[in-house]
Design a protein around this motif. Structure first.
Motif, PDB file in Angstrom:
ATOM      1  N   VAL A 123       0.819  -1.173   0.025  1.00 39.79           N
ATOM      2  CA  VAL A 123      -0.023   0.100   0.121  1.00 39.79           C
ATOM      3  C   VAL A 123       0.880   1.254   0.049  1.00 39.79           C
ATOM      4  O   VAL A 123       0.785   2.115  -0.889  1.00 39.79           O
ATOM      5  N   CYS A 124       1.897   1.130   0.775  1.00 38.84           N
ATOM      6  CA  CYS A 124       2.637   2.377   0.957  1.00 38.84           C
ATOM      7  C   CYS A 124       3.483   2.586  -0.571  1.00 38.84           C
ATOM      8  O   CYS A 124       3.510   3.761  -1.087  1.00 38.84           O
ATOM      9  N   LYS A 125       3.936   1.473  -1.030  1.00 46.16           N
ATOM     10  CA  LYS A 125       4.500   1.636  -2.435  1.00 46.16           C
ATOM     11  C   LYS A 125       3.534   2.304  -3.622  1.00 46.16           C
ATOM     12  O   LYS A 125       3.972   2.815  -4.413  1.00 46.16           O
ATOM     13  N   SER A 126       2.304   1.859  -3.420  1.00 44.91           N
ATOM     14  CA  SER A 126       1.226   2.612  -4.458  1.00 44.91           C
ATOM     15  C   SER A 126       1.256   4.091  -4.202  1.00 44.91           C
ATOM     16  O   SER A 126       0.964   4.549  -5.274  1.00 44.91           O
ATOM     17  N   TYR A 127       1.505   4.491  -3.218  1.00 46.24           N
ATOM     18  CA  TYR A 127       1.538   5.810  -2.695  1.00 46.24           C
ATOM     19  C   TYR A 127       3.040   6.505  -2.975  1.00 46.24           C
ATOM     20  O   TYR A 127       3.137   7.617  -2.701  1.00 46.24           O
ATOM     21  N   ARG A 128       3.825   5.891  -3.535  1.00 40.29           N
ATOM     22  CA  ARG A 128       5.279   6.158  -3.634  1.00 40.29           C
ATOM     23  C   ARG A 128       5.763   6.736  -2.132  1.00 40.29           C
ATOM     24  O   ARG A 128       6.709   7.715  -2.269  1.00 40.29           O
ATOM     25  N   ILE A 129       5.478   5.813  -1.423  1.00 38.18           N
ATOM     26  CA  ILE A 129       6.187   6.118   0.171  1.00 38.18           C
ATOM     27  C   ILE A 129       6.935   4.945   0.376  1.00 38.18           C
ATOM     28  O   ILE A 129       6.609   3.750   0.311  1.00 38.18           O
ATOM     29  N   PRO A 130       8.307   4.871   0.269  1.00 40.06           N
ATOM     30  CA  PRO A 130       9.390   4.086   0.804  1.00 40.06           C
ATOM     31  C   PRO A 130       9.142   3.360   2.326  1.00 40.06           C
ATOM     32  O   PRO A 130       8.867   4.164   2.980  1.00 40.06           O
ATOM     33  N   LEU A 186       4.611   1.798  12.976  1.00 42.44           N
ATOM     34  CA  LEU A 186       5.159   2.197  11.782  1.00 42.44           C
ATOM     35  C   LEU A 186       6.183   3.257  12.060  1.00 42.44           C
ATOM     36  O   LEU A 186       5.584   4.509  12.396  1.00 42.44           O
ATOM     37  N   ASN A 187       7.214   3.227  11.609  1.00 45.29           N
ATOM     38  CA  ASN A 187       8.187   4.519  11.518  1.00 45.29           C
ATOM     39  C   ASN A 187       8.469   4.907  10.113  1.00 45.29           C
ATOM     40  O   ASN A 187       8.942   4.075   9.435  1.00 45.29           O
ATOM     41  N   MET A 188       8.172   6.177   9.940  1.00 54.09           N
ATOM     42  CA  MET A 188       8.276   6.694   8.451  1.00 54.09           C
ATOM     43  C   MET A 188       9.201   8.054   8.694  1.00 54.09           C
ATOM     44  O   MET A 188       9.156   8.521   9.764  1.00 54.09           O
ATOM     45  N   GLU A 189       9.660   8.505   7.529  1.00 52.63           N
ATOM     46  CA  GLU A 189      10.543   9.669   7.452  1.00 52.63           C
ATOM     47  C   GLU A 189       9.818  10.353   6.142  1.00 52.63           C
ATOM     48  O   GLU A 189      10.146   9.788   5.157  1.00 52.63           O
ATOM     49  N   SER A 190       9.392  11.593   6.381  1.00 56.68           N
ATOM     50  CA  SER A 190       8.785  12.191   5.431  1.00 56.68           C
ATOM     51  C   SER A 190       9.736  13.342   4.958  1.00 56.68           C
ATOM     52  O   SER A 190      10.748  13.875   5.536  1.00 56.68           O
ATOM     53  N   GLY A 191       9.244  14.139   4.006  1.00 58.38           N
ATOM     54  CA  GLY A 191       9.705  15.400   3.666  1.00 58.38           C
ATOM     55  C   GLY A 191       9.375  16.503   4.634  1.00 58.38           C
ATOM     56  O   GLY A 191       8.707  16.224   5.525  1.00 58.38           O
ATOM     57  N   ARG A 192       9.888  17.899   4.340  1.00 57.41           N
ATOM     58  CA  ARG A 192       9.527  18.996   5.351  1.00 57.41           C
ATOM     59  C   ARG A 192       7.946  19.247   5.449  1.00 57.41           C
ATOM     60  O   ARG A 192       7.505  19.621   6.412  1.00 57.41           O
ATOM     61  N   GLU A 198       1.543  15.007   6.640  1.00 55.22           N
ATOM     62  CA  GLU A 198       0.337  14.613   7.017  1.00 55.22           C
ATOM     63  C   GLU A 198       0.085  13.471   5.889  1.00 55.22           C
ATOM     64  O   GLU A 198      -0.764  12.671   6.371  1.00 55.22           O
ATOM     65  N   MET A 199       0.501  13.484   4.962  1.00 59.83           N
ATOM     66  CA  MET A 199       0.341  12.499   3.837  1.00 59.83           C
ATOM     67  C   MET A 199       0.974  11.385   4.337  1.00 59.83           C
ATOM     68  O   MET A 199       0.164   9.913   4.244  1.00 59.83           O
ATOM     69  N   PHE A 200       2.277  11.080   4.811  1.00 58.86           N
ATOM     70  CA  PHE A 200       3.031  10.162   5.397  1.00 58.86           C
ATOM     71  C   PHE A 200       2.009   9.284   6.666  1.00 58.86           C
ATOM     72  O   PHE A 200       1.699   8.320   6.566  1.00 58.86           O
ATOM     73  N   MET A 201       1.421  10.386   7.232  1.00 59.31           N
ATOM     74  CA  MET A 201       0.556   9.956   8.642  1.00 59.31           C
ATOM     75  C   MET A 201      -0.714   9.025   7.923  1.00 59.31           C
ATOM     76  O   MET A 201      -0.978   8.036   8.286  1.00 59.31           O
ATOM     77  N   ARG A 209       0.135   2.732  15.885  1.00 62.61           N
ATOM     78  CA  ARG A 209       0.839   3.864  16.208  1.00 62.61           C
ATOM     79  C   ARG A 209       1.965   4.257  14.970  1.00 62.61           C
ATOM     80  O   ARG A 209       2.533   3.434  14.630  1.00 62.61           O
ATOM     81  N   VAL A 210       1.844   5.433  14.386  1.00 60.09           N
ATOM     82  CA  VAL A 210       2.488   5.954  13.439  1.00 60.09           C
ATOM     83  C   VAL A 210       3.489   7.066  13.874  1.00 60.09           C
ATOM     84  O   VAL A 210       2.919   8.009  14.450  1.00 60.09           O
ATOM     85  N   ILE A 211       4.754   6.799  13.570  1.00 60.75           N
ATOM     86  CA  ILE A 211       5.674   7.813  14.170  1.00 60.75           C
ATOM     87  C   ILE A 211       6.225   8.306  12.689  1.00 60.75           C
ATOM     88  O   ILE A 211       6.882   7.586  12.037  1.00 60.75           O
ATOM     89  N   VAL A 212       6.334   9.755  12.453  1.00 57.87           N
ATOM     90  CA  VAL A 212       6.745  10.404  11.115  1.00 57.87           C
ATOM     91  C   VAL A 212       7.791  11.337  11.601  1.00 57.87           C
ATOM     92  O   VAL A 212       7.597  12.257  12.445  1.00 57.87           O
ATOM     93  N   ALA A 213       9.035  11.154  10.928  1.00 57.16           N
ATOM     94  CA  ALA A 213      10.240  11.908  11.449  1.00 57.16           C
ATOM     95  C   ALA A 213      10.257  13.041  10.274  1.00 57.16           C
ATOM     96  O   ALA A 213      10.359  12.699   8.904  1.00 57.16           O
ATOM     97  N   VAL A 214      10.291  14.192  10.848  1.00 55.07           N
ATOM     98  CA  VAL A 214      10.087  15.344   9.911  1.00 55.07           C
ATOM     99  C   VAL A 214      11.387  16.409  10.039  1.00 55.07           C
ATOM    100  O   VAL A 214      11.686  16.625  11.161  1.00 55.07           O
TER     101      VAL A 214
END
Length: 146
Positions: free
Chosen positions: A34-41, A56-62, A66-69, A98-103
């Motif tokens: 699902v993440c791959k279909s939204y082009r999120i590694p 889920l631990n994710m790293e987004s752009g600046r 919100e999209m990563f969440m 639980r979703v953690i997004v590093a910005v």
């Protein structure tokens, strides 16, 4: 004789654990797809499957955390719904997500946005029963910034 018994016990233990390994593999694969279909590694190492919570631990752009969440919660919701739909006895059905997004805030520094929701809420986001703006308003009330 002793080595045969040890071999038998070892092989038995492996076969007994294959079912749970498959359930975890199917869950992680669904989240990654699902993440791959939204082009999120997303890598398997970014997913932690605890007894009652998936992390889920994710790293987004600046500017797009919100999209990563949303994609993180929706992908976990789809994976949970898929596990329920399969109806296997070893299905992984966590109670919360639980979703953690590093910005990035500056070179090498990150803020971490941490949000939690119930698995039912994640499923309703994934199914489209809950609007994404309503979902974000709901989780923003309890979001932590580290």
């Amino acid at each position: 004789m002793r080595s045969n018994r040890i071999s038998f016990l070892l092989i038995s233990a492996i076969f007994l654990n294959i079912g749970s390994l498959y359930g975890n593999y199917a869950f992680k694969k669904k989240v990654k797809d699902v993440c791959k279909s939204y082009r999120i590694p997303m890598e398997s190492s970014q997913l932690t499957l605890d007894d009652d919570e998936v992390l889920l631990n994710m790293e987004s752009g600046r500017n797009n955390f919100e999209m990563f969440m949303l994609v993180g919660f929706a992908s976990a919701g789809q994976a949970i719904a898929h596990q329920k739909q399969m109806g296997l006895s070893n299905a992984y059905l966590p109670g919360s997500v639980r979703v953690i997004v590093a910005v990035p805030i500056s070179k090498g520094d990150f803020n971490q946005f941490v949000a939690v929701c119930s698995s039912e809420m994640a499923i309703s986001l994934a199914d489209g029963d809950m609007d994404s703006s309503d979902f974000m308003q709901e989780i923003m009330n309890n979001m932590e910034i580290l």
